[in-house]
Motif scaffolding. Structure first.
Motif, PDB file in Angstrom:
ATOM      1  N   ASP A  92      50.836  41.330  -0.646  1.00 36.42           N
ATOM      2  CA  ASP A  92      50.514  40.081   0.051  1.00 36.42           C
ATOM      3  C   ASP A  92      51.391  38.932  -0.449  1.00 36.42           C
ATOM      4  O   ASP A  92      51.933  38.165   0.351  1.00 36.42           O
ATOM      5  N   LEU A  93      51.545  38.846  -1.772  1.00 39.02           N
ATOM      6  CA  LEU A  93      52.368  37.771  -2.325  1.00 39.02           C
ATOM      7  C   LEU A  93      53.829  37.959  -1.952  1.00 39.02           C
ATOM      8  O   LEU A  93      54.532  36.980  -1.626  1.00 39.02           O
ATOM      9  N   LYS A  96      54.306  36.773   1.600  1.00 42.41           N
ATOM     10  CA  LYS A  96      54.262  35.303   1.683  1.00 42.41           C
ATOM     11  C   LYS A  96      55.527  34.681   1.104  1.00 42.41           C
ATOM     12  O   LYS A  96      56.033  33.680   1.638  1.00 42.41           O
ATOM     13  N   ALA A  97      56.043  35.276   0.035  1.00 39.47           N
ATOM     14  CA  ALA A  97      57.263  34.735  -0.586  1.00 39.47           C
ATOM     15  C   ALA A  97      58.452  34.887   0.343  1.00 39.47           C
ATOM     16  O   ALA A  97      59.293  33.969   0.460  1.00 39.47           O
ATOM     17  N   VAL A 112      52.513  29.410  -1.386  1.00 36.73           N
ATOM     18  CA  VAL A 112      52.932  30.639  -2.067  1.00 36.73           C
ATOM     19  C   VAL A 112      52.664  30.532  -3.568  1.00 36.73           C
ATOM     20  O   VAL A 112      52.208  31.485  -4.207  1.00 36.73           O
ATOM     21  N   ALA A 115      49.051  31.005  -4.157  1.00 35.41           N
ATOM     22  CA  ALA A 115      48.710  32.421  -3.997  1.00 35.41           C
ATOM     23  C   ALA A 115      49.136  33.215  -5.227  1.00 35.41           C
ATOM     24  O   ALA A 115      48.429  34.140  -5.667  1.00 35.41           O
ATOM     25  N   ALA A 116      50.281  32.847  -5.808  1.00 43.24           N
ATOM     26  CA  ALA A 116      50.765  33.539  -6.998  1.00 43.24           C
ATOM     27  C   ALA A 116      49.841  33.296  -8.188  1.00 43.24           C
ATOM     28  O   ALA A 116      49.563  34.214  -8.978  1.00 43.24           O
ATOM     29  N   ALA A 119      46.830  35.374  -7.623  1.00 40.18           N
ATOM     30  CA  ALA A 119      47.186  36.791  -7.802  1.00 40.18           C
ATOM     31  C   ALA A 119      47.316  37.141  -9.276  1.00 40.18           C
ATOM     32  O   ALA A 119      46.907  38.224  -9.713  1.00 40.18           O
ATOM     33  N   ILE A 225      54.912  38.152 -10.495  1.00 41.75           N
ATOM     34  CA  ILE A 225      53.933  37.168 -10.018  1.00 41.75           C
ATOM     35  C   ILE A 225      54.092  35.854 -10.772  1.00 41.75           C
ATOM     36  O   ILE A 225      54.032  34.761 -10.183  1.00 41.75           O
TER      37      ILE A 225
END
Length: 334
Positions: A92-93, A96-97, A112, A115-116, A119, A225
């Motif tokens: 997922d990350l 998005k990246a 992003v 989200a990181a 994560a 991450i």
């Protein structure tokens, strides 16, 4: 005409002995009917208890192996679930990246980075998970969580990379932190350097579930991450090219981590299949041994029930006779 008789005291003794014998027999038969096994195993086997001893030893060993296999299944299932969760986060990350590459410096990049950070926290939490009452990724220190808190790790990592003049230096610092002798190895990882020993699950099979949180796979995953998560601290503000270079490196790392997680999940999946087959085979072997045991010392339920009924009749007759004898008195006949 000659005749013999016994006195009252002797008669009482004979009656009590018969009562004890019948009561004991009734208790024994009741136990045999309940358990399905003869209580006097020596008599049932004509005194040869060797085969029964060997059989019961095999049953005990199989019970231990069955228990170990079931525990290994819980551990393997938990490991697979956590690896799956981590891989979902990585994928997922990474997506998005990639999608953020056209919007560096804007709201897309901020999303992003957030989200990181989430994560990273969830990945550390997953690595600190337990299965069958043991930490999954701590090596032999199964009673100790393998990693420190995610915030503490990121804080130390942020201090370590602070002052990096460019993206190349930043990425090198992250690599050093997660590399041999770096802060992750010396401070963040709290497990042992020894893998968990293979778990024996059957007479001739064992499974290896010794993945540790300080493995290259997990280090690379966390590093990928963390590169993005650390951009929240204002690193290279005003230098979008440097920030993009960091994100590009992170994307490459996340792809590698994704491939590594796929391979590791395949290994764990094979172990799960081996465990499931061992559990089935152990159960079948246990059933076969139990049937053999019953054939040697099993008590036929119909025969046992018949003997119980016969013994009860004898005991009732004894009670009736005893009652009648107790009422006999010479004076009643004079």
């Amino acid at each position: 005409m000659p005749f013999s008789s016994i006195g009252d005291l002797a008669q009482t003794f004979v009656t009590r002995r018969a009562n004890t014998r019948l009561t004991s027999e009734l208790s024994k038969l009741g136990t045999e009917l309940t358990t399905g096994l003869k209580r006097d195993k020596g008599t049932a086997l004509s005194g040869d208890l060797g085969i029964l001893t060997a059989l019961e030893r095999s049953v005990t060993e199989l019970a231990a192996l069955s228990s170990a296999a079931k525990e290994a299944k819980v551990f393997a299932d938990a490991t697979e679930a956590r690896l799956g969760r981590i891989q979902d986060l990585v994928q997922d990350l990474g997506t998005k990246a990639v999608l953020s590459q056209g919007g560096v410096g804007g709201n897309v990049e901020s999303a992003v980075i957030a989200a990181a950070q989430d994560a990273f926290a969830t990945t550390v939490s997953s690595m600190n998970a337990t299965g069958a009452g043991r930490f999954l990724f701590s090596g032999t220190a199964t009673g100790t969580a393998p990693l420190r808190d995610a915030d503490a790790i990121l804080a130390d990592l942020a201090s370590f990379v602070a002052g990096a003049p460019d993206a190349a230096s930043f990425n090198a610092a992250v690599d050093a932190y997660f590399g041999p002798g770096g802060g992750f190895e010396t401070t963040d990882y709290q497990g042992t350097a020894q893998d968990l020993a293979p778990q024996r699950i059957s007479q001739d099979e064992s499974v290896d579930l010794g993945l540790r949180a300080d493995s290259a796979l997990f280090r690379d995953t966390l590093a990928g991450i963390a590169r993005i998560a650390l951009l929240d601290g204002g690193a290279f503000v005003g230098a979008p090219a440097e920030r993009q270079a960091i994100i590009d490196t992170a994307i490459g790392g996340l792809r590698g981590a994704d491939n590594g997680l796929t391979r590791e999940r395949s290994v764990v999946g094979s172990a799960q299949g081996l465990i499931d087959r061992a559990i089935t085979r152990n159960a079948s072997e246990t059933t076969a041994l139990d049937q053999t045991r019953i054939s040697l010392i099993g008590a036929d339920p119909y025969e046992t029930a018949t003997r119980i009924e016969q013994t009860q009749v004898q005991l009732e007759s004894l009670y009736t006779l005893t009652a009648r004898l107790s009422r006999l008195n010479l004076a009643n006949f004079l």
